[in-house]
Scaffold this active site. Structure first.
Site, PDB file in Angstrom:
ATOM      1  N   TRP A   1     -34.096  -0.962   5.638  1.00 54.19           N
ATOM      2  CA  TRP A   1     -32.664  -0.693   5.464  1.00 54.19           C
ATOM      3  C   TRP A   1     -32.458   0.708   5.993  1.00 54.19           C
ATOM      4  CZ3 TRP A   1     -29.210   2.448   2.680  1.00 54.19           C
ATOM      5  CH2 TRP A   1     -27.936   1.903   2.466  1.00 54.19           C
TER       6      TRP A   1
ATOM      7  N   HIS B   1       1.094   2.848 -15.420  1.00 53.57           N
ATOM      8  CA  HIS B   1       0.909   4.245 -15.013  1.00 53.57           C
ATOM      9  C   HIS B   1       0.549   4.358 -13.524  1.00 53.57           C
ATOM     10  CE1 HIS B   1       1.318   5.251 -19.196  1.00 53.57           C
ATOM     11  NE2 HIS B   1       0.426   4.309 -19.472  1.00 53.57           N
TER      12      HIS B   1
ATOM     13  N   ASN C   1     -41.405   2.470   2.157  1.00 49.69           N
ATOM     14  CA  ASN C   1     -40.142   2.411   1.407  1.00 49.69           C
ATOM     15  C   ASN C   1     -39.873   3.798   0.848  1.00 49.69           C
ATOM     16  OD1 ASN C   1     -40.016  -0.320   1.774  1.00 49.69           O
ATOM     17  ND2 ASN C   1     -40.328  -0.863  -0.387  1.00 49.69           N
ATOM     18  N   GLY C   2     -38.599   4.161   0.743  1.00 53.77           N
ATOM     19  CA  GLY C   2     -38.271   5.460   0.157  1.00 53.77           C
ATOM     20  C   GLY C   2     -37.747   6.415   1.212  1.00 53.77           C
TER      21      GLY C   2
ATOM     22  N   GLU D   1     -15.847  -5.627 -13.855  1.00 47.88           N
ATOM     23  CA  GLU D   1     -16.934  -6.431 -13.293  1.00 47.88           C
ATOM     24  C   GLU D   1     -16.370  -7.562 -12.421  1.00 47.88           C
ATOM     25  OE1 GLU D   1     -19.878  -6.068 -12.745  1.00 47.88           O
ATOM     26  OE2 GLU D   1     -20.793  -8.038 -12.545  1.00 47.88           O
TER      27      GLU D   1
ATOM     28  N   LYS E   1     -17.234  -8.049  -8.456  1.00 47.41           N
ATOM     29  CA  LYS E   1     -17.766  -9.290  -7.872  1.00 47.41           C
ATOM     30  C   LYS E   1     -16.923  -9.714  -6.687  1.00 47.41           C
ATOM     31  CE  LYS E   1     -20.859  -9.131  -9.191  1.00 47.41           C
ATOM     32  NZ  LYS E   1     -21.495  -8.266 -10.101  1.00 47.41           N
TER      33      LYS E   1
ATOM     34  N   CYS F   1     -35.220  -2.249   1.643  1.00 50.80           N
ATOM     35  CA  CYS F   1     -36.568  -2.165   2.203  1.00 50.80           C
ATOM     36  C   CYS F   1     -37.566  -2.989   1.395  1.00 50.80           C
ATOM     37  CB  CYS F   1     -37.097  -0.743   2.264  1.00 50.80           C
ATOM     38  SG  CYS F   1     -36.073   0.385   3.189  1.00 50.80           S
TER      39      CYS F   1
ATOM     40  N   LYS G   1     -29.997  -4.971  -2.567  1.00 52.79           N
ATOM     41  CA  LYS G   1     -30.200  -5.402  -3.953  1.00 52.79           C
ATOM     42  C   LYS G   1     -30.680  -4.253  -4.830  1.00 52.79           C
ATOM     43  CE  LYS G   1     -30.347  -8.254  -7.324  1.00 52.79           C
ATOM     44  NZ  LYS G   1     -29.012  -8.495  -7.921  1.00 52.79           N
TER      45      LYS G   1
ATOM     46  N   GLU H   1     -17.326  -7.092  -3.597  1.00 50.83           N
ATOM     47  CA  GLU H   1     -18.614  -6.923  -2.915  1.00 50.83           C
ATOM     48  C   GLU H   1     -19.017  -8.134  -2.101  1.00 50.83           C
ATOM     49  OE1 GLU H   1     -22.056  -6.377  -5.448  1.00 50.83           O
ATOM     50  OE2 GLU H   1     -21.159  -7.610  -6.985  1.00 50.83           O
TER      51      GLU H   1
ATOM     52  N   ARG I   1     -33.312  -8.160  -0.831  1.00 51.45           N
ATOM     53  CA  ARG I   1     -33.177  -6.741  -1.188  1.00 51.45           C
ATOM     54  C   ARG I   1     -32.201  -6.001  -0.267  1.00 51.45           C
ATOM     55  NH1 ARG I   1     -37.450  -4.791  -4.379  1.00 51.45           N
ATOM     56  NH2 ARG I   1     -37.134  -2.710  -3.540  1.00 51.45           N
TER      57      ARG I   1
HETATM   58  C1  F6R Z   1     -23.278  -5.383  -8.154  1.00 50.12           C
HETATM   59  C2  F6R Z   1     -24.640  -4.877  -8.156  1.00 50.12           C
HETATM   60  C3  F6R Z   1     -24.844  -3.408  -8.171  1.00 50.12           C
HETATM   61  C4  F6R Z   1     -25.983  -3.058  -9.138  1.00 50.12           C
HETATM   62  C5  F6R Z   1     -26.305  -1.557  -9.052  1.00 50.12           C
HETATM   63  C6  F6R Z   1     -27.349  -1.157 -10.063  1.00 50.12           C
HETATM   64  O1  F6R Z   1     -23.268  -6.771  -8.208  1.00 50.12           O
HETATM   65  O2  F6R Z   1     -25.579  -5.620  -8.134  1.00 50.12           O
HETATM   66  O3  F6R Z   1     -23.670  -2.735  -8.500  1.00 50.12           O
HETATM   67  O4  F6R Z   1     -25.588  -3.398 -10.430  1.00 50.12           O
HETATM   68  O5  F6R Z   1     -26.754  -1.261  -7.753  1.00 50.12           O
HETATM   69  O6  F6R Z   1     -28.521  -1.853  -9.869  1.00 50.12           O
HETATM   70  P1  F6R Z   1     -29.618  -1.953 -11.004  1.00 50.12           P
HETATM   71  O7  F6R Z   1     -29.028  -2.743 -12.117  1.00 50.12           O
HETATM   72  O8  F6R Z   1     -30.762  -2.665 -10.345  1.00 50.12           O
HETATM   73  O9  F6R Z   1     -29.934  -0.561 -11.403  1.00 50.12           O
END
Ligand code: F6R
Length: 622
Positions: free
Chosen positions: A75, A518, A101-102, A495, A499, A2, A617, A502, A27
């Site tokens: 969103w 295991h 938003n929220g 990580e 990547k 949002c 985001k 996602e 976002r």
């Molecule tokens: C993955 C990604 C998410 C954020 C998570 C936390 O690439 O971007 O997993 O890391 O939503 O977001 P923040 O860091 O903004 O609290």
């Protein structure tokens, strides 16, 4: 998740609103809309499910004129992404237009009450509940309360009365059909910024829409409400009444929010990493004392010296950075660390003895779970530090002290540069706490030397881009990937897998390499590549043994190794060489080819790299 924009001034509002909504696309959202008010008191509402491009096309057919307006990217939470549920929403017979938003937790009860009062709902959203509630409170204040020549006092009182009935979080912006020239914005748990122009004001839920419009901004604080006209801004606090607001400098330039020569923000941000790592260290190294220094910890040296454990909390990629921090703290500072998902911590009741320091690690500074966990820890009286990227974000404001990541706006939904900045700050904190305790001056200098070489080492890791693209071409058709590493590179494996999954929608799992035996080893076959992260270091031989176990079962192996490693090259199917660094910094270098691998595979599979499906985001709902 949002985004809000608003404008009141002398120009055409829709031009800023649409441009701002494009800037907020990163976002994550699934519908968009604007409402403007023209000089004849006519309210124009244009909205649609889908992208801002579609909104723009609608506006070309049915323009929304007027020198004031509000806009939103939604969103979906309450109700699907349909035209009817798209924002903005109107209250009463169109007396008020609202964007929000929220999440309003008591929306169902309020809806029932408003229905009983004769209100008709056109959407399933909680935002429409706010709009009708504001209309209801305005009507309750008297027949012409919205017109009262009292400096908007009745208007503000009615809005405040409505907001007081909401449970949950909100950033809201609204305008009133019979009161042109004034916007009201308010926040509780969801950020809002006012941009101060000449004879005009802007509203936005983050700074990106304001870049290039004004360099002067005001962050609204919790429980504050802003009355915004072309020439005036007045801020009222829920409990304190009118408060003085601080105009700050916006420290983002247009280069930081534009793509430049890159095809995607994700690639741009991956390539920014040498610079962002340099930025996060700038001015924070104290060579004379062989330590790091931070301006915003807000703790006296004796309080810092007393800290005897850390609790790090975060979500997603930031949680992976916390895991890296755990290894770094243990290695350099010898202080016990517990890392906990924020979504778990907020409902847990961990017994923490001694003098713990709680870290909330977050790029956006708005993640709902991280914020809730931070508040819960503060409520219990623990001292909290925010490691945030977004300046002025809620977590940055609410933590007792903090360190900004200085990575600049991260627009690609997949976090990249924020991760490496988080790991760098955590390494610096490990140095700092180590030097408060047992770490010698010489050992401190050695850490500093390694830190200072880091931007160059990351630049070296970026040179793998072409090699990684070729590897991506070979494996882009696979449906499963495994990522394996040990010690410092166990979080790197997590990580790398995140990547991949996602942005390419490929199933990918990260494990500590030895855990393979295991269970996950059963997954290995000729179509399941295993990515081993195995730079030289204390566990190199152990990981090599794990690699051979995968090879023996016919699994293809991609190995991320230190430069000059011929042994791994002879065992793996594909090799990516990265510069050699000390193990506590390896995740920051080794993650780079993994970011690139995810990027190139996603591209080859035709995925929308910067806006992956279903993701946002900034995750501002629980
Ligand atoms: C993955 C990604 C998410 C954020 C998570 C936390 O690439 O971007 O997993 O890391 O939503 O977001 P923040 O860091 O903004 O609290």
């Amino acid at each position: 998740m949002c985004g809000i924009v608003g404008y009141v001034g002398g120009g055409q509002a829709a031009e800023f609103l649409v441009d701002g909504l494009y800037r907020l696309e990163y976002r994550g959202y699934d519908s968009a809309g604007v409402a403007t008010l023209d000089g004849h008191g006519v309210l124009h509402l244009v909205k649609t499910a889908g992208r801002v491009d579609r909104l723009q096309a609608r506006l070309e057919r049915a323009p929304a004129p007027g020198a004031m307006g509000i806009g939103h990217t939604r969103w979906a939470t309450h109700g699907a992404a349909t035209d009817a549920n798209a924002p903005p929403h109107l209250g009463g017979d169109g007396s008020v237009a609202v964007v929000h938003n929220g999440v309003i937790e008591n929306h169902a009860a309020l809806r029932q009450r408003l229905l009983a009062d004769g209100y008709r709902f056109l959407s399933e959203t909680d935002t429409e509940v706010i709009a009708h509630l504001v209309d209801h409170c305005l009507k309750g204040a008297g027949p012409d309360a919205d017109l009262a020549a009292d400096g908007y006092e009745a208007l503000v009182a009615a809005v405040a009365e409505a907001l007081a009935q909401l449970r949950g979080t909100f950033g809201v912006a609204m305008m009133f059909r019979r009161r042109p020239g004034v916007l009201i914005a308010a926040r509780r748990g969801s950020p809002l910024i006012v941009g101060v122009g000449r004879g005009e004001h802007f509203l936005a839920s983050d700074a990106s829409p304001l870049v290039g419009r004004t360099g002067r901004i005001v962050y609204l604080g919790e429980h504050e409400l802003a009355v915004v006209t072309p020439g005036d801004l007045r801020v009222v606090h829920r409990d304190q009444g009118r408060v003085r607001h601080r105009v700050e400098q916006l420290e983002i330039d247009s280069g930081q929010v534009e793509l430049g020569p890159f095809d995607h923000y994700m690639l741009k941000e991956i390539f920014e990493q040498p610079e962002t790592i340099r930025a996060v260290m700038a001015g924070r190294i104290d060579h004379d004392a062989a330590t790091a220094k931070f301006g915003g910890l807000n703790l006296a040296p004796h309080e810092l010296r007393a800290v005897d454990r850390f609790l790090m909390t975060a979500c997603g990629t930031s949680w992976h950075a916390a895991l890296v921090g755990e290894y770094q703290m243990e290695a350099l500072a010898r202080i016990p660390v517990e890392v906990e998902y924020a979504s778990e911590l907020r409902y847990r009741n961990p017994p923490l003895c001694g003098h713990p320091l709680v870290f909330a690690i977050t790029q956006s500074g708005e993640t709902a779970d991280t914020l809730a966990a931070l508040r819960e820890m503060k409520r219990k009286g623990y001292c909290t530090l925010g490691l945030c990227n977004v300046v002025g974000s809620t977590i940055a404001q609410e933590s007792d002290g903090g360190i900004y990541l200085r990575a600049g706006p991260e627009i690609g939904v997949a976090s990249t540069k924020a991760f490496t900045s988080q790991c760098t700050v955590l390494a610096m904190l490990a140095l700092y706490f180590g030097r408060l305790r047992h770490l010698s001056f010489d050992a401190g200098l050695r850490v500093i030397e390694q830190l200072e070489q880091l931007p160059e080492m990351v630049a070296g890791a970026l040179e793998t881009n072409d090699a990684v693209r070729r590897i991506a071409e070979k494996y882009a058709g696979c449906d499963n990937f495994l990522y394996l590493g040990r010690q410092f590179n166990f979080p790197t494996a997590l990580e790398g897998a995140l990547k991949m999954k996602e942005i390419s929608y490929i199933h990918a799992e990260g494990y500590p390499a030895a855990e393979m035996k295991h269970g996950p080893l059963a997954l290995v076959d000729a179509n399941t590549p295993s990515v081993f992260i195995m730079p030289q270091g204390p566990v190199y031989d152990k990981v090599t043994a794990n690699l051979q176990e995968v090879k023996a079962r016919g699994g293809p192996v991609i190995a991320v190794v230190g430069r000059g490693d011929t042994e791994a090259a002879s065992l793996a199917d594909d090799v990516v060489e990265v510069p050699n660094v000390d193990d506590f910094l390896q995740p920051i270098v080794s993650v780079v080819p993994l970011q690139l691998l995810g990027y190139h595979v996603a591209l080859l599979r035709g995925c929308d790299v910067d806006k992956p499906r279903n993701l946002a985001k900034s995750v501002t709902v629980e």
